[in-house]
Design an enzyme around this catalytic site. Structure first.
Site, mmCIF file in Angstrom:
data_model
loop_
_atom_site.group_PDB
_atom_site.id
_atom_site.type_symbol
_atom_site.label_atom_id
_atom_site.label_comp_id
_atom_site.label_asym_id
_atom_site.label_seq_id
_atom_site.Cartn_x
_atom_site.Cartn_y
_atom_site.Cartn_z
ATOM 1 N N GLY A 186 -0.303 1.688 -3.774
ATOM 2 C CA GLY A 186 -1.600 1.079 -4.081
ATOM 3 C C GLY A 186 -2.674 1.576 -3.116
ATOM 4 O O GLY A 186 -2.388 2.312 -2.169
ATOM 5 N N PHE B 43 6.610 18.379 -22.201
ATOM 6 C CA PHE B 43 8.044 18.139 -21.999
ATOM 7 C C PHE B 43 8.751 17.912 -23.333
ATOM 8 O O PHE B 43 8.857 16.797 -23.804
ATOM 9 C CB PHE B 43 8.260 16.941 -21.070
ATOM 10 C CG PHE B 43 7.707 17.130 -19.684
ATOM 11 C CD1 PHE B 43 7.839 18.339 -19.017
ATOM 12 C CD2 PHE B 43 7.056 16.097 -19.031
ATOM 13 C CE1 PHE B 43 7.334 18.525 -17.731
ATOM 14 C CE2 PHE B 43 6.553 16.265 -17.747
ATOM 15 C CZ PHE B 43 6.688 17.479 -17.102
ATOM 16 N N SER C 242 8.164 -3.615 -19.300
ATOM 17 C CA SER C 242 7.886 -2.274 -19.832
ATOM 18 C C SER C 242 8.590 -2.038 -21.162
ATOM 19 O O SER C 242 9.674 -2.585 -21.414
ATOM 20 C CB SER C 242 8.394 -1.247 -18.822
ATOM 21 O OG SER C 242 8.411 0.036 -19.382
ATOM 22 N N LEU D 122 0.808 -1.226 0.000
ATOM 23 C CA LEU D 122 0.000 0.000 0.000
ATOM 24 C C LEU D 122 0.844 1.281 0.000
ATOM 25 O O LEU D 122 0.371 2.339 0.383
ATOM 26 C CB LEU D 122 -1.002 0.025 1.165
ATOM 27 C CG LEU D 122 -2.053 -1.085 1.144
ATOM 28 C CD1 LEU D 122 -3.047 -0.914 2.298
ATOM 29 C CD2 LEU D 122 -2.842 -1.098 -0.183
ATOM 30 N N GLN D 123 2.078 1.150 -0.481
ATOM 31 C CA GLN D 123 2.914 2.341 -0.592
ATOM 32 C C GLN D 123 2.376 3.241 -1.690
ATOM 33 O O GLN D 123 2.298 4.440 -1.552
ATOM 34 C CB GLN D 123 4.325 1.917 -0.934
ATOM 35 C CG GLN D 123 5.383 2.807 -0.335
ATOM 36 C CD GLN D 123 6.731 2.154 -0.560
ATOM 37 O OE1 GLN D 123 7.094 1.192 0.131
ATOM 38 N NE2 GLN D 123 7.447 2.618 -1.543
ATOM 39 N N TYR E 70 14.939 2.754 -14.344
ATOM 40 C CA TYR E 70 13.679 1.996 -14.303
ATOM 41 C C TYR E 70 13.678 0.895 -15.368
ATOM 42 O O TYR E 70 13.446 -0.280 -15.078
ATOM 43 C CB TYR E 70 12.492 2.954 -14.518
ATOM 44 C CG TYR E 70 11.198 2.236 -14.779
ATOM 45 C CD1 TYR E 70 10.580 1.506 -13.770
ATOM 46 C CD2 TYR E 70 10.601 2.256 -16.044
ATOM 47 C CE1 TYR E 70 9.400 0.819 -14.021
ATOM 48 C CE2 TYR E 70 9.429 1.580 -16.293
ATOM 49 C CZ TYR E 70 8.832 0.865 -15.280
ATOM 50 O OH TYR E 70 7.669 0.176 -15.531
ATOM 51 N N LYS F 135 13.843 -3.432 -15.074
ATOM 52 C CA LYS F 135 12.880 -4.353 -15.714
ATOM 53 C C LYS F 135 13.629 -5.335 -16.615
ATOM 54 O O LYS F 135 13.299 -6.512 -16.684
ATOM 55 C CB LYS F 135 11.844 -3.565 -16.531
ATOM 56 C CG LYS F 135 10.885 -2.759 -15.676
ATOM 57 C CD LYS F 135 9.877 -3.663 -14.999
ATOM 58 C CE LYS F 135 8.945 -2.932 -14.058
ATOM 59 N NZ LYS F 135 8.019 -3.784 -13.347
HETATM 60 N N1 UFG Z 1 4.363 14.364 -20.770
HETATM 61 C C1 UFG Z 1 4.257 15.717 -20.887
HETATM 62 N N2 UFG Z 1 3.750 16.404 -19.830
HETATM 63 C C2 UFG Z 1 3.357 15.816 -18.674
HETATM 64 C C3 UFG Z 1 3.462 14.410 -18.567
HETATM 65 C C4 UFG Z 1 3.983 13.723 -19.646
HETATM 66 O O1 UFG Z 1 4.615 16.316 -21.911
HETATM 67 O O2 UFG Z 1 2.922 16.511 -17.734
HETATM 68 C C5 UFG Z 1 4.884 13.620 -21.923
HETATM 69 C C6 UFG Z 1 6.114 12.798 -21.599
HETATM 70 O O3 UFG Z 1 7.273 13.567 -21.714
HETATM 71 C C7 UFG Z 1 5.996 11.692 -22.636
HETATM 72 C C8 UFG Z 1 4.480 11.511 -22.826
HETATM 73 O O4 UFG Z 1 3.899 12.710 -22.322
HETATM 74 O O5 UFG Z 1 6.538 12.107 -23.828
HETATM 75 C C9 UFG Z 1 3.932 10.358 -22.056
HETATM 76 O O6 UFG Z 1 4.394 10.465 -20.725
HETATM 77 P P1 UFG Z 1 3.872 9.564 -19.538
HETATM 78 O O7 UFG Z 1 4.556 10.026 -18.301
HETATM 79 O O8 UFG Z 1 2.394 9.512 -19.549
HETATM 80 O O9 UFG Z 1 4.383 8.121 -19.944
HETATM 81 P P2 UFG Z 1 5.856 7.648 -20.312
HETATM 82 O O10 UFG Z 1 5.875 7.450 -21.790
HETATM 83 O O11 UFG Z 1 6.908 8.502 -19.737
HETATM 84 O O12 UFG Z 1 5.935 6.323 -19.473
HETATM 85 C C10 UFG Z 1 5.483 5.120 -19.960
HETATM 86 C C11 UFG Z 1 5.186 4.212 -18.785
HETATM 87 C C12 UFG Z 1 6.461 3.877 -18.061
HETATM 88 C C13 UFG Z 1 7.482 3.378 -19.032
HETATM 89 C C14 UFG Z 1 7.709 4.384 -20.128
HETATM 90 C C15 UFG Z 1 8.707 3.913 -21.159
HETATM 91 O O13 UFG Z 1 4.288 4.814 -17.896
HETATM 92 O O14 UFG Z 1 6.194 2.876 -17.101
HETATM 93 O O15 UFG Z 1 6.488 4.602 -20.791
HETATM 94 O O16 UFG Z 1 9.467 5.007 -21.586
HETATM 95 F F1 UFG Z 1 8.651 3.176 -18.421
#
Ligand code: UFG
Length: 330
Positions: free
Chosen positions: A37, A207, A117, A34-35, A141, A145
Site C-alpha cells: 500500500g 498470455f 475473489s 505499507l508492504q 490465492y 480466499k
Molecule cells: N494478461 C496478459 N498479459 C499481461 C497481463 C495479463 O495477457 O501482461 C491476461 C491474463 O492472462 C488474464 C487477463 O489478462 O487472462 C487479465 O489478467 P489480470 O492479471 O489483469 O487479472 P486476473 O484475471 O489474472 O486476476 C484477477 C484479479 C485476481 C483474481 C483473478 C481471478 O486481479 O485478484 O482475477 O482469476 F484472483
C-alpha cells in the site's frame, strides 16, 4: 460516528473504499503495513502503520478506538506468485485473517465485510457464474480466499458475527477525481500494463492465444474500482440493518478478451500498443464473467461505470498524470 477498521486501506481497492466511506460520513481507520500500500493513498483518514501478524498492535488499535465494523482488504493478491510461494499466501491471507477475527471477537465487533475473489470458483462450468457455483480454486490465492470465507461462515453459524463476502471479478479504473489510482510493484494486471506500455514503449505479452474463446485469448469481467467501493458501503449498510450475512459476486456481467482490452486501450489513448503472443500463465481460467444480479437485487447496487471504455479512460487519466504512481518508489 461509525468507525470502520479498514485493513489494507492504503492499497488500490482499499483506498478507493476509504474515500467513499469519508464521503458518506463514516470514520475509516486504516490499518496497513505499507508492504504494497501507499501512505499517500490515505489522505484524510486515520492511519495506523501495522501488520496483522502484530497482534499487540492490533489489540492496541481496538483498545484505542471503538471499532464498529471491519472491512478486510489486507492480503497478498498475485495469482502467479501464490503458485510459486504458497506458504506466504496461507500465512498472510489465512493465518493473519484469523488473527484479525480473534481480535474482533475479543472486542465484540460483529460486522465484517470481506474482500474475496472470483478466484474462489476456479475453472467455471457455467457462464455467467452464479454465487451457487461450486468453489474449486485452481491456485493457492483462490484457495486462501475460499478457506477464509468458510471460516467466516463458521463464525456466523456460531452467532459470533455477521459478514458479507464480496467476490470481485477484475477490478480496474481509477478515482474519476484523479486523486487515487492503481500502483502495484510489480504490476501484473492487464489494463495498467497496456496503458503503461504506451508511455514506456514496451510490448504487452498476451498470455495464451490458444484458449477456446472467439479470439483465443482469456475473457474477463472488468469492474470499476469506484463501483466496487459503492458495493462495500451497501454491504456495510446491509449489515447495519440486521443479521444479513451473505456472499455476492461483483462484476458487470460482460466479458472482454485480452485482445479487446488492448484494442480499447489503443482507442482511449490514441496510441499504438504492441503486443506479443506468449505462453499461458499458470492458473488462468479461460473465462470469468460474473452473474451479479444478486448484488443488484438484494443490495440495490447500480454500477456507475459499467463500460470498458470509461473504465480504461479513468485508468488512463491516472497513469498519464502519475507515470510513477504515488512516487514513493514501491
Ligand atoms: N494478461 C496478459 N498479459 C499481461 C497481463 C495479463 O495477457 O501482461 C491476461 C491474463 O492472462 C488474464 C487477463 O489478462 O487472462 C487479465 O489478467 P489480470 O492479471 O489483469 O487479472 P486476473 O484475471 O489474472 O486476476 C484477477 C484479479 C485476481 C483474481 C483473478 C481471478 O486481479 O485478484 O482475477 O482469476 F484472483
Amino acid at each position: 460516528m461509525f468507525t470502520i477498521l479498514v485493513t489494507g486501506g492504503a492499497g488500490y481497492i482499499g483506498s478507493h473504499v476509504v474515500k467513499e466511506l469519508l464521503r458518506q460520513a463514516y470514520r475509516p481507520l486504516v490499518y496497513d503495513n505499507l508492504q504494497s500500500g501507499h501512505r499517500r493513498a490515505v489522505k484524510d483518514a486515520l492511519f495506523i502503520e501495522g501488520d496483522l501478524a502484530d497482534q499487540t498492535k492490533l489489540r492496541q488499535t481496538f483498545e484505542t478506538y471503538t471499532v464498529d465494523a471491519i472491512m478486510h482488504f489486507a492480503a497478498d493478491c498475485q495469482v502467479g506468485e501464490s503458485v510459486k510461494e504458497p506458504l506466504k499466501y496461507y500465512k498472510n491471507n489465512v493465518v493473519n485473517s484469523i488473527r484479525l477475527l480473534e481480535t474482533a471477537e475479543e472486542f465484540h465487533v460483529k460486522k465484517f465485510v470481506f474482500s474475496s475473489s472470483a478466484a474462489v470458483y476456479g475453472e467455471p462450468s457455467e457462464i455467467p457464474i452464479p454465487e451457487e457455483h461450486p468453489c474449486l480454486p485452481t491456485n493457492p490465492y483462490g484457495e486462501t480466499k475460499w478457506i477464509f470465507e468458510r471460516v467466516l461462515q463458521s463464525f456466523q453459524y456460531s452467532e459470533k458475527l455477521d459478514y458479507i463476502s464480496l467476490r470481485y471479478f477484475n477490478a480496474a479504473g481509477a478515482d474519476p477525481e484523479g486523486e487515487l489510482g492503481e500502483d502495484h510493484s510489480p504490476e501484473t494486471h492487464l489494463i495498467p500494463i497496456a496503458l503503461m506500455a504506451t508511455l514506456r514503449g514496451d510490448a504487452v505479452p498476451i498470455f495464451g492465444t490458444d484458449y477456446d474463446t472467439p479470439d483465443g485469448t482469456c475473457i474477463r469481467d472488468y469492474i470499476h474500482v469506484v463501483d466496487l467501493a459503492q458495493a462495500h458501503i451497501l454491504a456495510l449498510k446491509k449489515l447495519e440493518g440486521g443479521r444479513n450475512s451473505g456472499v455476492y459476486n461483483l462484476g458487470n456481467g460482460n466479458g472482454y478478451s485480452v485482445r479487446e482490452v488492448i484494442e480499447t486501450a489503443k482507442k482511449v489513448t490514441g496510441k499504438n500498443i504492441h503486443s506479443v503472443g506468449s505462453p499461458r500463465r499458470p492458473g488462468d481460467p479461460a473465462r470469468l464473467v460474473a452473474g451479479s444480479e444478486k448484488m443488484k437485487e438484494k443490495l440495490g447496487w447500480v454500477p456507475g461505470y459499467p463500460d470498458l471504455e470509461t473504465i480504461i479512460e479513468t485508468a488512463w487519466r491516472w497513469h498519464r498524470n502519475h507515470p510513477e504512481g504515488y512516487g514513493d518508489a514501491r
